[in-house]
Design an enzyme around this catalytic site. Sequence first.
Site, PDB file in Angstrom:
ATOM      1  N   ARG A  50     -12.781 -22.152 -44.389  1.00  0.00           N
ATOM      2  CA  ARG A  50     -12.784 -22.581 -43.363  1.00  0.00           C
ATOM      3  C   ARG A  50     -13.318 -22.580 -42.692  1.00  0.00           C
ATOM      4  O   ARG A  50     -12.763 -22.818 -41.410  1.00  0.00           O
ATOM      5  CB  ARG A  50     -12.232 -20.976 -43.035  1.00  0.00           C
ATOM      6  CG  ARG A  50     -10.558 -19.906 -43.480  1.00  0.00           C
ATOM      7  CD  ARG A  50     -10.435 -18.741 -43.081  1.00  0.00           C
ATOM      8  NE  ARG A  50     -12.049 -17.430 -43.875  1.00  0.00           N
ATOM      9  CZ  ARG A  50     -12.079 -16.161 -43.870  1.00  0.00           C
ATOM     10  NH1 ARG A  50     -11.478 -15.682 -42.777  1.00  0.00           N
ATOM     11  NH2 ARG A  50     -13.091 -15.682 -44.547  1.00  0.00           N
ATOM     12  N   LYS A 149     -10.527 -12.109 -61.309  1.00  0.00           N
ATOM     13  CA  LYS A 149     -10.110 -11.330 -60.740  1.00  0.00           C
ATOM     14  C   LYS A 149     -11.246 -10.192 -59.802  1.00  0.00           C
ATOM     15  O   LYS A 149     -11.820 -11.208 -59.101  1.00  0.00           O
ATOM     16  CB  LYS A 149     -11.307 -10.330 -62.159  1.00  0.00           C
ATOM     17  CG  LYS A 149     -12.447 -10.794 -61.864  1.00  0.00           C
ATOM     18  CD  LYS A 149     -13.322  -9.798 -63.500  1.00  0.00           C
ATOM     19  CE  LYS A 149     -13.715  -8.851 -62.716  1.00  0.00           C
ATOM     20  NZ  LYS A 149     -15.002  -8.566 -62.171  1.00  0.00           N
ATOM     21  N   LYS A 183     -14.883 -16.971 -73.275  1.00  0.00           N
ATOM     22  CA  LYS A 183     -16.258 -17.783 -73.659  1.00  0.00           C
ATOM     23  C   LYS A 183     -16.498 -17.814 -75.641  1.00  0.00           C
ATOM     24  O   LYS A 183     -15.178 -17.232 -75.622  1.00  0.00           O
ATOM     25  CB  LYS A 183     -17.091 -16.329 -73.427  1.00  0.00           C
ATOM     26  CG  LYS A 183     -17.115 -15.576 -72.906  1.00  0.00           C
ATOM     27  CD  LYS A 183     -18.546 -13.837 -72.415  1.00  0.00           C
ATOM     28  CE  LYS A 183     -19.311 -14.027 -71.227  1.00  0.00           C
ATOM     29  NZ  LYS A 183     -20.436 -14.645 -70.843  1.00  0.00           N
ATOM     30  N   HIS A 241     -12.968  -7.227 -68.831  1.00  0.00           N
ATOM     31  CA  HIS A 241     -13.810  -7.771 -69.596  1.00  0.00           C
ATOM     32  C   HIS A 241     -14.135  -6.516 -71.239  1.00  0.00           C
ATOM     33  O   HIS A 241     -13.513  -7.367 -72.649  1.00  0.00           O
ATOM     34  CB  HIS A 241     -15.457  -7.799 -69.724  1.00  0.00           C
ATOM     35  CG  HIS A 241     -15.279  -8.736 -68.329  1.00  0.00           C
ATOM     36  ND1 HIS A 241     -14.457  -9.989 -68.002  1.00  0.00           N
ATOM     37  CD2 HIS A 241     -16.169  -8.615 -67.523  1.00  0.00           C
ATOM     38  CE1 HIS A 241     -15.043 -10.362 -66.768  1.00  0.00           C
ATOM     39  NE2 HIS A 241     -15.745  -9.754 -66.541  1.00  0.00           N
TER      40      HIS A 241
HETATM   41  C1  BG6 Z   1     -18.243  -9.874 -63.660  1.00  0.00           C
HETATM   42  C2  BG6 Z   1     -18.528  -9.335 -62.817  1.00  0.00           C
HETATM   43  O1  BG6 Z   1     -16.973  -9.820 -64.069  1.00  0.00           O
HETATM   44  O2  BG6 Z   1     -18.778 -11.089 -65.045  1.00  0.00           O
HETATM   45  C3  BG6 Z   1     -20.449  -8.713 -62.950  1.00  0.00           C
HETATM   46  O3  BG6 Z   1     -17.962  -8.532 -61.663  1.00  0.00           O
HETATM   47  C4  BG6 Z   1     -20.553  -9.219 -64.151  1.00  0.00           C
HETATM   48  O4  BG6 Z   1     -20.124  -7.861 -62.463  1.00  0.00           O
HETATM   49  C5  BG6 Z   1     -19.735 -10.206 -65.132  1.00  0.00           C
HETATM   50  O5  BG6 Z   1     -21.855  -9.638 -64.005  1.00  0.00           O
HETATM   51  C6  BG6 Z   1     -20.834 -10.845 -65.810  1.00  0.00           C
HETATM   52  O6  BG6 Z   1     -20.431 -11.666 -66.745  1.00  0.00           O
HETATM   53  P1  BG6 Z   1     -21.283 -12.920 -67.632  1.00  0.00           P
HETATM   54  O7  BG6 Z   1     -20.612 -13.815 -68.569  1.00  0.00           O
HETATM   55  O8  BG6 Z   1     -22.506 -12.785 -67.468  1.00  0.00           O
HETATM   56  O9  BG6 Z   1     -21.875 -11.661 -68.613  1.00  0.00           O
END
Ligand code: BG6
Length: 490
Positions: A50, A149, A183, A241
Amino acid sequence: MAKLLPVDTFDLTIFGGTGDLAMRKLLPALYHRDRDGQITADSRIIAAGRSELGRKDYLGLVEQALRSNLANGEFDAAHWQIFRNRIEYVQSDALAHDEWHAVAGALSGREHCVRVFYLATAPSLFGPIAQGLRNNGLVTETSRIVLEKPLGRDFETAFQINTDVGECFTENQIYRIDHYLGKETVQNLLALRFGNSLFEPLWRRGAIDHVQITVAEDLGVGNRIEFYDRIGALRDMVQNHMLQLLCLTAMEAPSSLHHDAVRDEKIKVLRALRPIDGELVRSNTVRGQYAAGAIQDKTVAGYSEELESSASATETFVALKVEIDNWRWSNVPFYLRTGKRLKNKHSEIVIQFQDVPHSIFPEQKYNVVPNRLTIRLQPDEGVKLLVMAKEPGPGGFDLRPVSLDLSFEETFGIRYPDAYERLLMEVLRGNPALFMRRDEVESAWRWIDSIIDGWDESRQKVESYVSGSWGPTAASVLLDRDGRAWHPES
Ligand code: BG6
């Protein structure tokens, strides 16, 4: 190193092009893929936002973001001159009906290219943007839409988003991201389980005592606090996750790596999760919120101080005892925990095997530790198997647990690509295996919703924990009650 095949020429439009995700993750990921030669010269990245910005201003922001978000030595000024040619900026407000001409103009005449629309925006915009794309005739046969997400905040909102987007794109064109699935180590779980015959016979009740899944972060909520306060750890980390990690650990072997074969097996696990409701909410869940403390000797503020209000009951930590009602996992609990401001950042899956049925080392009774397989997701990715060995020496028979330790970095010696690099390439290739299907997301929400309802009904307390600890005492009690304990990080 795995072979890098270039992807077909594409137009990738990022809605939310000036946002945090684009700057911190998406553009650095595309830069890496471009530098490795995976992106064709006539592919384009069209950032839509925007803000009133010219292309030059936008490129300035991207350069700054790459310089600060790429690891030391990864920014190559010469390559930046090439990469910047692929980037355009269009000003567009997805909610204003007459503002689609800019996006349409940027895409016009390129119908032959793979088209990806990446929605790095608030979920409330997913439906309207999908409709805008359809109404303006921008959805071609090779179009795909990527949804970041959180996909809603409960079953109902997720269902609505899926329905709205589903009216404009077919299910196979919709890529719902859970970056954990991108990952390397999470994919290695598939390699470990299904590329080796060693573990499979033992991967079940009778051999495994229980499973622990930990995703710990030392960071606090930071500048996302307002958003986070409406979400909490259960929705932020467990619904997606943690449940994905659980599914990959618990699922049956798929018949192939075909996207639906893998996702069919995951959904069976989600459907077999015993609902945590009624009395179980109190006994099988722990919610916590961080108080002030110290992380690596640095004093940090508590959540309520960061929020400037002590009224919030939002959890920054969750621990759950989860049961899977099927033959393989009957009576094998999965303990899940995740939290912010814990002692350090570490994520791992621990498969705790059973004790030996009979010890032939009676005097070693207390030294014989059951085998343990640890899959370390981050940092220091690898796999570790704890086995008992005899201490060398002529006298006695002393046993000691030792580790068979495989560090992926030492073994493969390459940089681990960020999850988004992999996921973006999979979208461009049209492979949805690493993305969540509609039924998976909705099933996960239904299960999570019953916990949230239980918390609301029982007014379950949010326990305070000191920043830099491993969470509230109640999380230890959850396992202690079953005669078990969380494993210290390995
Ligand atoms: C995100 C969450 O999906 O994953 C965050 O919204 C979190 O709160 C993050 O910090 C963690 O991801 P990673 O890859 O750093 O483990």
